[in-house]
Design an enzyme around this catalytic site. Structure first.
Site, PDB file in Angstrom:
ATOM      1  N   HIS A  49       0.681  -1.265  -0.004  1.00 12.48           N
ATOM      2  CA  HIS A  49       0.011   0.101   0.031  1.00 12.48           C
ATOM      3  C   HIS A  49       0.727   1.302   0.021  1.00 12.48           C
ATOM      4  O   HIS A  49       0.241   2.155  -0.090  1.00 12.48           O
ATOM      5  CB  HIS A  49      -0.835   0.092   1.260  1.00 12.48           C
ATOM      6  CG  HIS A  49      -1.908  -1.172   1.052  1.00 12.48           C
ATOM      7  ND1 HIS A  49      -2.911  -1.270   0.230  1.00 12.48           N
ATOM      8  CD2 HIS A  49      -2.170  -2.233   2.082  1.00 12.48           C
ATOM      9  CE1 HIS A  49      -3.863  -2.352   0.304  1.00 12.48           C
ATOM     10  NE2 HIS A  49      -3.174  -2.978   1.693  1.00 12.48           N
TER      11      HIS A  49
ATOM     12  N   HIS B   5      -3.561  -3.266   7.963  1.00  8.23           N
ATOM     13  CA  HIS B   5      -4.487  -3.496   6.935  1.00  8.23           C
ATOM     14  C   HIS B   5      -5.193  -2.174   6.445  1.00  8.23           C
ATOM     15  O   HIS B   5      -5.041  -1.267   7.447  1.00  8.23           O
ATOM     16  CB  HIS B   5      -5.520  -4.353   7.498  1.00  8.23           C
ATOM     17  CG  HIS B   5      -6.893  -4.401   6.917  1.00  8.23           C
ATOM     18  ND1 HIS B   5      -6.981  -5.110   5.576  1.00  8.23           N
ATOM     19  CD2 HIS B   5      -7.931  -3.786   6.845  1.00  8.23           C
ATOM     20  CE1 HIS B   5      -8.188  -4.997   5.082  1.00  8.23           C
ATOM     21  NE2 HIS B   5      -8.816  -4.255   5.942  1.00  8.23           N
TER      22      HIS B   5
END
Length: 151
Positions: free
Chosen positions: A41, A144
Site C-alpha cells: 500500500h 491492513h
C-alpha cells in the site's frame, strides 16, 4: 543435612519463558504484517509512469499482487511510511476495535482490475484522489488498509 540450592525454580521459569516467546512471536507477526502493508500500500514518492493506468499495471505486478491471481482492487498511498504509522497513535482517531481513521488526507491511487484479466496478463484502471484512510493497527503498526472509495 544438605540444603537445596536456592534460586529460580525451573517449573516457575517455564511460564515466563513461554510468555516471553509468545510476545516475541506476536511482535514478529505484527512486524511481518506491517511489512506486507508497506509492500502492498505505500508508494512514496509515487513511481513514475506515462499515465495512471500504466502505473497500476506496473505497480501491481512489481509488488507481487498479480502472481497467483489478479488482485481485484488495491490502493497505493503516496506518503512516507512514518505518516501511516502515526495513524495508529497521534495521527489518527480510534473508530472501533483496532481501526483508526487518519486525521489528515493522503494522495492515493486505487487500482481496479479490468474484466478479462488473468494472472500474467492482469490489466487495471486507475482512480486518483486525496482522501482520509482507515487502517487496522496491531502494536501501533498499520497492518491492513480498509477499502478506499474513489470515483
Amino acid at each position: 543435612m544438605a540444603m537445596a540450592p536456592t534460586g529460580p525454580h525451573p517449573v516457575l521459569l517455564l511460564p515466563l519463558v513461554l510468555l516471553t516467546t509468545g510476545l516475541a512471536q506476536l511482535s514478529k507477526g505484527a512486524s511481518a504484517s506491517y511489512q506486507q502493508f508497506v509492500r502492498q500500500h505505500i508508494d512514496h514518492p509515487k513511481t513514475s509512469a506515462p499515465n495512471d493506468r500504466l502505473y497500476c499495471n506496473l505497480l501491481m505486478q512489481r509488488r507481487g499482487l498479480t502472481r497467483r491471481r489478479c488482485k481485484p482492487t488495491n490502493t497505493f498511498i503516496h506518503a512516507p511510511a512514518g505518516q501511516l504509522r502515526d495513524i495508529c497513535s497521534s495521527g489518527g482517531r480510534p473508530v472501533s476495535r483496532n481501526l483508526y481513521d487518519s486525521n489528515r488526507s493522503f494522495s492515493v491511487t486505487t487500482c481496479r482490475v479490468l474484466p478479462g484479466s488473468r494472472p500474467g496478463r492482469c490489466r487495471y484502471r486507475a482512480a486518483t484522489g486525496v482522501t482520509r484512510v482507515r487502517v487496522a493497527c496491531v502494536q501501533r503498526l498499520p497492518v491492513h488498509l480498509e477499502p478506499t472509495y474513489l470515483p
